[in-house]
Design an enzyme around this catalytic site. Structure first.
Site, short mmCIF file in Angstrom:
data_model
loop_
_atom_site.label_atom_id
_atom_site.label_comp_id
_atom_site.label_asym_id
_atom_site.label_seq_id
_atom_site.Cartn_x
_atom_site.Cartn_y
_atom_site.Cartn_z
N LYS A 245 0.06 4.28 -0.40
CA LYS A 245 -0.59 5.50 0.12
C LYS A 245 -0.32 6.66 -0.84
CE LYS A 245 -0.03 3.42 4.59
NZ LYS A 245 -0.15 3.56 6.02
N GLY B 277 2.20 2.67 10.49
CA GLY B 277 3.09 3.81 10.30
C GLY B 277 3.78 4.27 11.57
N HIS C 233 -9.59 1.03 4.67
CA HIS C 233 -8.29 1.27 5.29
C HIS C 233 -8.46 2.25 6.45
CE1 HIS C 233 -4.22 2.71 5.98
NE2 HIS C 233 -3.85 1.53 5.51
N GLU D 250 -5.26 -4.77 10.50
CA GLU D 250 -4.27 -3.72 10.67
C GLU D 250 -4.60 -2.92 11.92
OE1 GLU D 250 -2.25 -2.58 6.77
OE2 GLU D 250 -4.21 -1.63 6.70
N GLU E 141 -6.87 4.75 7.40
CA GLU E 141 -6.76 6.18 7.08
C GLU E 141 -8.04 6.68 6.42
OE1 GLU E 141 -2.99 5.73 5.12
OE2 GLU E 141 -2.18 5.21 7.09
N SER F 89 3.37 -1.67 10.23
CA SER F 89 4.81 -1.60 10.48
C SER F 89 5.58 -2.90 10.19
CB SER F 89 5.10 -1.13 11.92
OG SER F 89 4.63 0.19 12.10
N ASN G 208 0.87 -1.18 0.00
CA ASN G 208 0.00 0.00 0.00
C ASN G 208 0.91 1.23 0.00
OD1 ASN G 208 -1.82 2.03 0.45
ND2 ASN G 208 -2.30 1.44 2.55
P1 PGA Z 1 2.75 0.58 7.47
O1 PGA Z 1 1.30 0.73 6.78
O2 PGA Z 1 3.34 -0.71 6.98
O3 PGA Z 1 3.51 1.80 7.01
O4 PGA Z 1 2.50 0.57 8.94
C1 PGA Z 1 0.46 -0.37 6.61
C2 PGA Z 1 -0.84 0.06 5.98
O5 PGA Z 1 -1.32 1.16 6.27
O6 PGA Z 1 -1.43 -0.69 5.17
#
Ligand code: PGA
Length: 260
Positions: free
Chosen positions: A13, A175, A97, A169, A99, A215, A11
């Site tokens: 983003k 993140g 997701h 997640e 976000e 992460s 992903n």
């Molecule tokens: P990250 O993001 O690996 O940077 O924590 C995962 C995601 O949002 O799918």
């Protein structure tokens, strides 16, 4: 997609221009020839999809949109429809997701409408769920997962195991560099399997594939993928670097196909 091969989804983003995405895709297709033992899915931003699709054309690497609108068309400035994603080369779309839920305040109703809209347009869905830190600290993780799954999948008549995978997640791990422990992830994956099995009794619910995201890096990948209920990863930050992304894929393939 084969049954045991880990799914390694990226992903990106709001990162990478179309040109940067194409370069990554070209490098990945070369590297993936040697790897060959995982199923790769890339989720670039919408502007890059069509060009990246061109760069992936001769490979088995699949493409995902990061979001879509549930309507087929209309006055929805800034949005993309499922048909637009399909026409840009996507087989998949991420729905729900964290976000989208928490930064863009996407409602339960929006997410619920998006899943059948995606499936009927011919897209497969990566359905993202996960609890926030305060919810975990209050012991509400299972309740939140139960709510998200039962709300978001409410309009499906059966569980489309070949077309829908779930990505667990935990919001506090996305993140942040704080990765869930294998025990925490394993427990949540088992709960998700149980909830899906209760909502959709029968073999299709039992076949649900569940990715872990939050992460994930090459140093945490082996311990996580060793957990039997973890079928792959949804990777944000660490997927932006093609070498790191491929390292994680290699680790997952080795653990699952050689050791499990
Ligand atoms: P990250 O993001 O690996 O940077 O924590 C995962 C995601 O949002 O799918």
């Amino acid at each position: 997609m084969s049954d045991r091969r880990p799914i390694i989804a990226a992903n990106w983003k709001m990162n990478k221009t179309p040109q940067e995405g194409v370069k990554f895709a070209e490098q990945l297709t070369t590297k993936a020839l040697n790897l060959g033992r995982v199923d790769f899915i890339l989720a670039p931003s919408a502007t890059g999809l069509f060009h990246i699709h061109g760069a992936l054309r001769d490979s088995a690497i699949e493409l995902a949109g990061q979001n879509m609108h549930f309507a087929e068309r209309g006055a929805y400035t800034g949005e993309n429809s499922a048909a637009m994603l399909v026409a840009s080369g996507c087989q998949w779309v991420l729905i729900g997701h964290s976000e989208r839920r928490h930064v863009f305040h996407e409602s339960d109703e929006d997410i619920r409408k998006k899943i059948p809209a995606a499936l009927s347009a011919g897209l497969k869905v990566i359905h993202c769920i996960g609890e926030r830190l305060e919810e975990r600290e209050k012991g509400r993780t299972r309740e939140i997962l139960q709510h998200q799954i039962s709300n978001d999948l409410a309009d499906l008549s059966g569980f489309p195991a070949d077309k829908l995978i779930i990505a667990y997640e935990p919001v506090w791990a996305i993140g942040t560099g704080v990765v869930a422990t294998p025990e925490q992830a394993g427990e949540a994956h088992a709960q998700i399997r149980e909830i899906v099995g209760q909502l959709f009794p029968g073999p299709s619910g039992e076949q649900v594939k569940i990715l872990y995201g939050g992460s994930v890096k090459s140093d945490s990948a082996a311990a996580l993928i060793r957990i039997p209920g973890i079928d792959g990863f949804l990777i944000g930050g660490a997927s932006l670097d093609v070498d790191e992304y491929c390292n994680i894929a290699e680790i997952a393939a080795t653990e699952v196909l050689d050791n499990r």
